[in-house]
Scaffold this motif. Sequence first.
Motif, PDB file in Angstrom:
ATOM      1  N   VAL A  75       0.912  -1.158  -0.069  1.00 28.02           N
ATOM      2  CA  VAL A  75      -0.099  -0.056  -0.041  1.00 28.02           C
ATOM      3  C   VAL A  75       0.998   1.347  -0.085  1.00 28.02           C
ATOM      4  O   VAL A  75       0.613   2.103  -0.808  1.00 28.02           O
ATOM      5  N   THR A  76       1.879   1.104   0.600  1.00 34.96           N
ATOM      6  CA  THR A  76       2.869   2.365   0.925  1.00 34.96           C
ATOM      7  C   THR A  76       3.643   2.756  -0.516  1.00 34.96           C
ATOM      8  O   THR A  76       3.426   3.705  -0.815  1.00 34.96           O
ATOM      9  N   ALA A  77       4.009   1.502  -1.206  1.00 32.13           N
ATOM     10  CA  ALA A  77       4.772   1.620  -2.424  1.00 32.13           C
ATOM     11  C   ALA A  77       3.534   2.018  -3.570  1.00 32.13           C
ATOM     12  O   ALA A  77       3.887   3.268  -4.376  1.00 32.13           O
ATOM     13  N   LEU A  78       2.355   1.793  -3.344  1.00 32.79           N
ATOM     14  CA  LEU A  78       1.269   2.272  -4.472  1.00 32.79           C
ATOM     15  C   LEU A  78       0.856   3.535  -4.157  1.00 32.79           C
ATOM     16  O   LEU A  78       0.744   4.417  -5.300  1.00 32.79           O
ATOM     17  N   MET A  79       0.530   4.089  -2.970  1.00 30.69           N
ATOM     18  CA  MET A  79       0.167   5.290  -2.662  1.00 30.69           C
ATOM     19  C   MET A  79       1.162   6.509  -2.529  1.00 30.69           C
ATOM     20  O   MET A  79       0.580   7.505  -2.990  1.00 30.69           O
ATOM     21  N   PHE A 133      -4.430  -4.277  11.513  1.00 30.34           N
ATOM     22  CA  PHE A 133      -5.580  -3.386  10.904  1.00 30.34           C
ATOM     23  C   PHE A 133      -5.193  -1.901  11.419  1.00 30.34           C
ATOM     24  O   PHE A 133      -5.336  -0.941  10.690  1.00 30.34           O
ATOM     25  N   ASP A 134      -4.920  -1.654  12.568  1.00 33.93           N
ATOM     26  CA  ASP A 134      -4.360  -0.428  13.396  1.00 33.93           C
ATOM     27  C   ASP A 134      -3.177   0.255  12.663  1.00 33.93           C
ATOM     28  O   ASP A 134      -3.046   1.372  12.403  1.00 33.93           O
ATOM     29  N   SER A 135      -2.280  -0.862  12.279  1.00 33.82           N
ATOM     30  CA  SER A 135      -1.199  -0.378  11.591  1.00 33.82           C
ATOM     31  C   SER A 135      -1.600   0.461  10.152  1.00 33.82           C
ATOM     32  O   SER A 135      -0.804   1.433   9.698  1.00 33.82           O
ATOM     33  N   TRP A 136      -2.261  -0.252   9.445  1.00 36.94           N
ATOM     34  CA  TRP A 136      -2.597   0.214   8.141  1.00 36.94           C
ATOM     35  C   TRP A 136      -3.462   1.694   8.304  1.00 36.94           C
ATOM     36  O   TRP A 136      -3.171   2.460   7.591  1.00 36.94           O
ATOM     37  N   ILE A 137      -4.311   1.576   9.396  1.00 38.95           N
ATOM     38  CA  ILE A 137      -5.146   2.940   9.553  1.00 38.95           C
ATOM     39  C   ILE A 137      -4.115   3.951   9.917  1.00 38.95           C
ATOM     40  O   ILE A 137      -4.292   5.108   9.523  1.00 38.95           O
ATOM     41  N   GLU A 138      -3.338   3.724  10.807  1.00 39.43           N
ATOM     42  CA  GLU A 138      -2.236   4.779  11.160  1.00 39.43           C
ATOM     43  C   GLU A 138      -1.415   5.277  10.082  1.00 39.43           C
ATOM     44  O   GLU A 138      -1.407   6.482   9.787  1.00 39.43           O
ATOM     45  N   LEU A 140      -2.201   5.090   6.781  1.00 36.07           N
ATOM     46  CA  LEU A 140      -3.426   6.066   5.702  1.00 36.07           C
ATOM     47  C   LEU A 140      -3.855   7.243   6.439  1.00 36.07           C
ATOM     48  O   LEU A 140      -3.816   8.210   5.932  1.00 36.07           O
ATOM     49  N   ALA A 141      -3.892   7.326   7.993  1.00 37.45           N
ATOM     50  CA  ALA A 141      -4.161   8.390   8.419  1.00 37.45           C
ATOM     51  C   ALA A 141      -3.073   9.563   8.450  1.00 37.45           C
ATOM     52  O   ALA A 141      -3.400  10.728   8.222  1.00 37.45           O
ATOM     53  N   ALA A 142      -1.821   9.252   8.580  1.00 33.93           N
ATOM     54  CA  ALA A 142      -0.708  10.012   8.347  1.00 33.93           C
ATOM     55  C   ALA A 142      -0.728  10.471   7.091  1.00 33.93           C
ATOM     56  O   ALA A 142      -0.288  11.864   6.667  1.00 33.93           O
ATOM     57  N   TYR A 143      -0.801   9.605   6.039  1.00 33.78           N
ATOM     58  CA  TYR A 143      -0.797   9.968   4.706  1.00 33.78           C
ATOM     59  C   TYR A 143      -1.887  10.852   4.333  1.00 33.78           C
ATOM     60  O   TYR A 143      -1.597  11.967   3.568  1.00 33.78           O
ATOM     61  N   TYR A 144      -2.976  10.742   4.823  1.00 34.43           N
ATOM     62  CA  TYR A 144      -4.333  11.568   4.642  1.00 34.43           C
ATOM     63  C   TYR A 144      -4.118  12.934   5.119  1.00 34.43           C
ATOM     64  O   TYR A 144      -4.333  14.234   4.628  1.00 34.43           O
ATOM     65  N   ALA A 145      -3.291  13.060   6.524  1.00 32.76           N
ATOM     66  CA  ALA A 145      -3.256  14.397   7.426  1.00 32.76           C
ATOM     67  C   ALA A 145      -2.191  15.103   6.418  1.00 32.76           C
ATOM     68  O   ALA A 145      -1.944  16.471   6.320  1.00 32.76           O
ATOM     69  N   ARG A 155      -7.927  10.137  10.599  1.00 34.73           N
ATOM     70  CA  ARG A 155      -8.006   8.772  11.107  1.00 34.73           C
ATOM     71  C   ARG A 155      -9.292   8.154  10.571  1.00 34.73           C
ATOM     72  O   ARG A 155      -9.539   7.087  10.395  1.00 34.73           O
ATOM     73  N   GLU A 156     -10.347   9.225  10.820  1.00 40.31           N
ATOM     74  CA  GLU A 156     -11.629   8.478  10.636  1.00 40.31           C
ATOM     75  C   GLU A 156     -11.635   8.215   9.047  1.00 40.31           C
ATOM     76  O   GLU A 156     -12.584   6.955   8.724  1.00 40.31           O
ATOM     77  N   THR A 157     -11.255   9.025   8.214  1.00 43.82           N
ATOM     78  CA  THR A 157     -11.281   8.742   6.640  1.00 43.82           C
ATOM     79  C   THR A 157     -10.481   7.270   6.567  1.00 43.82           C
ATOM     80  O   THR A 157     -10.884   6.579   5.779  1.00 43.82           O
ATOM     81  N   ALA A 158      -9.176   7.260   7.026  1.00 45.48           N
ATOM     82  CA  ALA A 158      -8.515   6.161   6.954  1.00 45.48           C
ATOM     83  C   ALA A 158      -9.365   4.804   7.593  1.00 45.48           C
ATOM     84  O   ALA A 158      -9.313   3.752   6.934  1.00 45.48           O
ATOM     85  N   SER A 159     -10.026   4.969   8.702  1.00 48.40           N
ATOM     86  CA  SER A 159     -10.788   3.630   9.105  1.00 48.40           C
ATOM     87  C   SER A 159     -11.771   3.456   8.154  1.00 48.40           C
ATOM     88  O   SER A 159     -12.124   2.141   7.952  1.00 48.40           O
TER      89      SER A 159
END
Length: 212
Positions: A75-79, A133-138, A140-145, A155-159
Amino acid sequence: MSDGKAISTHETRQRILNAGTELFRRSGYTGTGMKQIAEAAGAPFGSIYHFFPGGKAQLGEEVIRTSGAVYLGLVTALMTPYEDRVAATADAFAAAAGTLAELDFADPCPIATVAMEVASTNEALRQATSEVFDSWIEYLAAYYAEGGIPGPAARETASSVVALLEGAFMLGRAARSTEPVRAAGTAAAAIVRAALGAERTGPGRQDGRPAR
């Protein structure tokens, strides 16, 4: 231990881990036996307990944590290359739809498969799936932030994005169709777009209007 023997030992352990990952993904945790894993790994049955003295539960936990890290890396490599968070999200779901089809609608995610089976019966495995799952959300939350969505909303968006993806995999497998994943991708992109739009139109943002 010689270097050759050390390498052989490592390879055997890795084959067992790989076999467990594949079988748990396809057949589930409860539907997979240790003898199946040994046969798939081309390893003596007793070697599983040599490397995983805790048996199937220990192997299952390592499969969850290892697979979770691998999927996060993908996911990291893709996004990461995308500055546009909406496009990144949409393309991630498009890639997931392609993966589901390539696997002939077998579950591409062993973490979700195991989580559904053991959430109420095995606390160690439940905890492992929760942490993955929490590591994925964390991430994505940082990425969106970083893309402009404020912390709590990020974080809500990532979840929401993770939940949409995992739910879409289940529906896609049942229907043997990529449509649920593609529809979820549209919804996920809309959630990200809305979160970015709310941030841009909030207090002190470019249009100057107060938040409601």
